[in-house]
Design a protein around this motif. Sequence first.
Motif, PDB file in Angstrom:
ATOM      1  N   MET A   1       0.843  -1.191   0.000  1.00  0.00           N
ATOM      2  CA  MET A   1       0.000   0.000   0.000  1.00  0.00           C
ATOM      3  C   MET A   1       0.882   1.245   0.000  1.00  0.00           C
ATOM      4  SD  MET A   1      -3.259   0.863   0.302  1.00  0.00           S
ATOM      5  CE  MET A   1      -4.292   2.214   0.767  1.00  0.00           C
ATOM      6  N   VAL A   2       0.664   2.143  -0.936  1.00  0.00           N
ATOM      7  CA  VAL A   2       1.461   3.357  -1.028  1.00  0.00           C
ATOM      8  C   VAL A   2       0.881   4.421  -0.102  1.00  0.00           C
ATOM      9  CG1 VAL A   2       2.127   5.249  -2.552  1.00  0.00           C
ATOM     10  CG2 VAL A   2       2.225   2.894  -3.376  1.00  0.00           C
ATOM     11  N   ASP A   3       1.760   5.029   0.687  1.00  0.00           N
ATOM     12  CA  ASP A   3       1.350   6.110   1.589  1.00  0.00           C
ATOM     13  C   ASP A   3       1.301   7.414   0.782  1.00  0.00           C
ATOM     14  OD1 ASP A   3       1.167   8.111   3.507  1.00  0.00           O
ATOM     15  OD2 ASP A   3       2.438   7.041   4.937  1.00  0.00           O
ATOM     16  N   ILE A   4       0.192   8.121   0.873  1.00  0.00           N
ATOM     17  CA  ILE A   4       0.043   9.378   0.132  1.00  0.00           C
ATOM     18  C   ILE A   4       1.153  10.353   0.502  1.00  0.00           C
ATOM     19  CG2 ILE A   4      -1.403  11.476  -0.012  1.00  0.00           C
ATOM     20  CD1 ILE A   4      -3.810   9.639  -0.252  1.00  0.00           C
ATOM     21  N   ARG A   5       1.622  10.308   1.763  1.00  0.00           N
ATOM     22  CA  ARG A   5       2.699  11.217   2.169  1.00  0.00           C
ATOM     23  C   ARG A   5       3.981  10.956   1.380  1.00  0.00           C
ATOM     24  NH1 ARG A   5       2.359  10.146   8.487  1.00  0.00           N
ATOM     25  NH2 ARG A   5       2.047   8.096   7.560  1.00  0.00           N
ATOM     26  N   GLU A   6       4.225   9.688   0.987  1.00  0.00           N
ATOM     27  CA  GLU A   6       5.400   9.379   0.169  1.00  0.00           C
ATOM     28  C   GLU A   6       5.339  10.141  -1.150  1.00  0.00           C
ATOM     29  OE1 GLU A   6       6.893   5.274  -0.341  1.00  0.00           O
ATOM     30  OE2 GLU A   6       5.180   4.738   0.916  1.00  0.00           O
ATOM     31  N   ILE A   7       4.156  10.190  -1.733  1.00  0.00           N
ATOM     32  CA  ILE A   7       3.975  10.854  -3.021  1.00  0.00           C
ATOM     33  C   ILE A   7       4.104  12.368  -2.858  1.00  0.00           C
ATOM     34  CG2 ILE A   7       2.286  11.332  -4.852  1.00  0.00           C
ATOM     35  CD1 ILE A   7       1.293   8.385  -4.282  1.00  0.00           C
ATOM     36  N   MET A   8       3.544  12.902  -1.786  1.00  0.00           N
ATOM     37  CA  MET A   8       3.609  14.339  -1.557  1.00  0.00           C
ATOM     38  C   MET A   8       5.043  14.823  -1.354  1.00  0.00           C
ATOM     39  SD  MET A   8       0.431  15.462  -1.605  1.00  0.00           S
ATOM     40  CE  MET A   8       0.120  16.869  -0.568  1.00  0.00           C
ATOM     41  N   GLN A   9       5.911  13.957  -0.821  1.00  0.00           N
ATOM     42  CA  GLN A   9       7.262  14.387  -0.459  1.00  0.00           C
ATOM     43  C   GLN A   9       8.342  13.682  -1.271  1.00  0.00           C
ATOM     44  OE1 GLN A   9       7.259  13.489   3.732  1.00  0.00           O
ATOM     45  NE2 GLN A   9       5.699  15.007   4.198  1.00  0.00           N
ATOM     46  N   ASP A  10       7.977  13.067  -2.371  1.00  0.00           N
ATOM     47  CA  ASP A  10       8.927  12.240  -3.121  1.00  0.00           C
ATOM     48  C   ASP A  10      10.122  13.034  -3.645  1.00  0.00           C
ATOM     49  OD1 ASP A  10       9.704   9.767  -4.615  1.00  0.00           O
ATOM     50  OD2 ASP A  10       9.366  11.107  -6.321  1.00  0.00           O
ATOM     51  N   LYS A  11      11.308  12.618  -3.247  1.00  0.00           N
ATOM     52  CA  LYS A  11      12.575  13.131  -3.780  1.00  0.00           C
ATOM     53  C   LYS A  11      12.567  14.644  -3.894  1.00  0.00           C
ATOM     54  CE  LYS A  11      13.521   8.724  -5.930  1.00  0.00           C
ATOM     55  NZ  LYS A  11      13.719   7.958  -7.162  1.00  0.00           N
ATOM     56  N   ASN A  12      12.855  15.163  -5.098  1.00  0.00           N
ATOM     57  CA  ASN A  12      12.952  16.623  -5.213  1.00  0.00           C
ATOM     58  C   ASN A  12      11.667  17.262  -5.739  1.00  0.00           C
ATOM     59  OD1 ASN A  12      13.014  15.879  -7.897  1.00  0.00           O
ATOM     60  ND2 ASN A  12      14.583  17.340  -8.489  1.00  0.00           N
ATOM     61  N   ALA A  13      10.598  16.478  -5.863  1.00  0.00           N
ATOM     62  CA  ALA A  13       9.370  17.030  -6.450  1.00  0.00           C
ATOM     63  C   ALA A  13       8.672  18.019  -5.524  1.00  0.00           C
ATOM     64  CB  ALA A  13       8.409  15.902  -6.819  1.00  0.00           C
ATOM     65  N   ARG A  14       8.659  17.734  -4.220  1.00  0.00           N
ATOM     66  CA  ARG A  14       8.100  18.650  -3.240  1.00  0.00           C
ATOM     67  C   ARG A  14       6.693  19.111  -3.595  1.00  0.00           C
ATOM     68  NH1 ARG A  14      11.514  16.678  -0.033  1.00  0.00           N
ATOM     69  NH2 ARG A  14      13.603  17.504   0.001  1.00  0.00           N
ATOM     70  N   LEU A  15       5.861  18.163  -3.955  1.00  0.00           N
ATOM     71  CA  LEU A  15       4.471  18.468  -4.298  1.00  0.00           C
ATOM     72  C   LEU A  15       3.777  19.187  -3.142  1.00  0.00           C
ATOM     73  CD1 LEU A  15       1.932  18.164  -6.079  1.00  0.00           C
ATOM     74  CD2 LEU A  15       1.664  15.864  -5.134  1.00  0.00           C
ATOM     75  N   GLU A  16       4.049  18.714  -1.939  1.00  0.00           N
ATOM     76  CA  GLU A  16       3.406  19.292  -0.763  1.00  0.00           C
ATOM     77  C   GLU A  16       3.730  20.777  -0.631  1.00  0.00           C
ATOM     78  OE1 GLU A  16       2.391  17.578   3.601  1.00  0.00           O
ATOM     79  OE2 GLU A  16       4.432  17.299   2.886  1.00  0.00           O
ATOM     80  N   ARG A  17       5.001  21.136  -0.874  1.00  0.00           N
ATOM     81  CA  ARG A  17       5.423  22.534  -0.753  1.00  0.00           C
ATOM     82  C   ARG A  17       4.751  23.418  -1.797  1.00  0.00           C
ATOM     83  NH1 ARG A  17      11.724  23.619  -0.495  1.00  0.00           N
ATOM     84  NH2 ARG A  17      11.410  22.193   1.242  1.00  0.00           N
TER      85      ARG A  17
END
Length: 200
Positions: A1-17
């Motif tokens: 199961m993929v944690d949504i937080r992993e996607i939001m903070q993945d590597k240098n993408a910084r989607l959350e920011r």
Amino acid sequence: MVDIREIMQDKNARLERLLEKIAMNTKGIYSATNTLIKETIDKLSETEMPTDEQVTTTSRILTTIILEGFNQYRKRDIDESMAEDIKNLDMDSENPPDSIIPKGVIDTTMDKAAEMVGSELNLSPEIMKVLESVLSTPAGKNYTTWVLLLVVSYLMEEAPKLEGADDREERTEIKVPDEDSDFSDKFQDLNKSWFRQLRK
């Protein structure tokens, strides 16, 4: 199961920011983001793509839609009545109205974002079809529409601040971020270049 937080903070993408910069404490964009993340991961998990690559691909497509949204409105004038319409929206609804942002801008933003991510990550034709199919769903349209609405609102709000920054800072060269740099560098450059275009 993929944690949504992993996607939001993945590597240098910084989607959350990036979402924090444009969201203005509203719930609609986060709800639309979560729905699109779930749909994208569900579809990618049906392929043979490894889990870590699913996370990276999902994070990059959502992030790139934001960056391309800024690019789209850097190229065109923002009608002040559009900004007024946005102020009256229900910002907590996952489903944004489809009457403010032109359909052509929504489609172009999704198409260009998918093309950039496909090229950057060297995605196979099979995975590209999955991405395109997910973006063509209501979830893809909702997310992209919310991004564009909030980009317009953000740019209208930030324009006076950017004018002051532009007057203070003379730039003789534009630094191109390397692969390890943060997306926020690109975000700041897009803001400033958009405002320079507006002043012309």
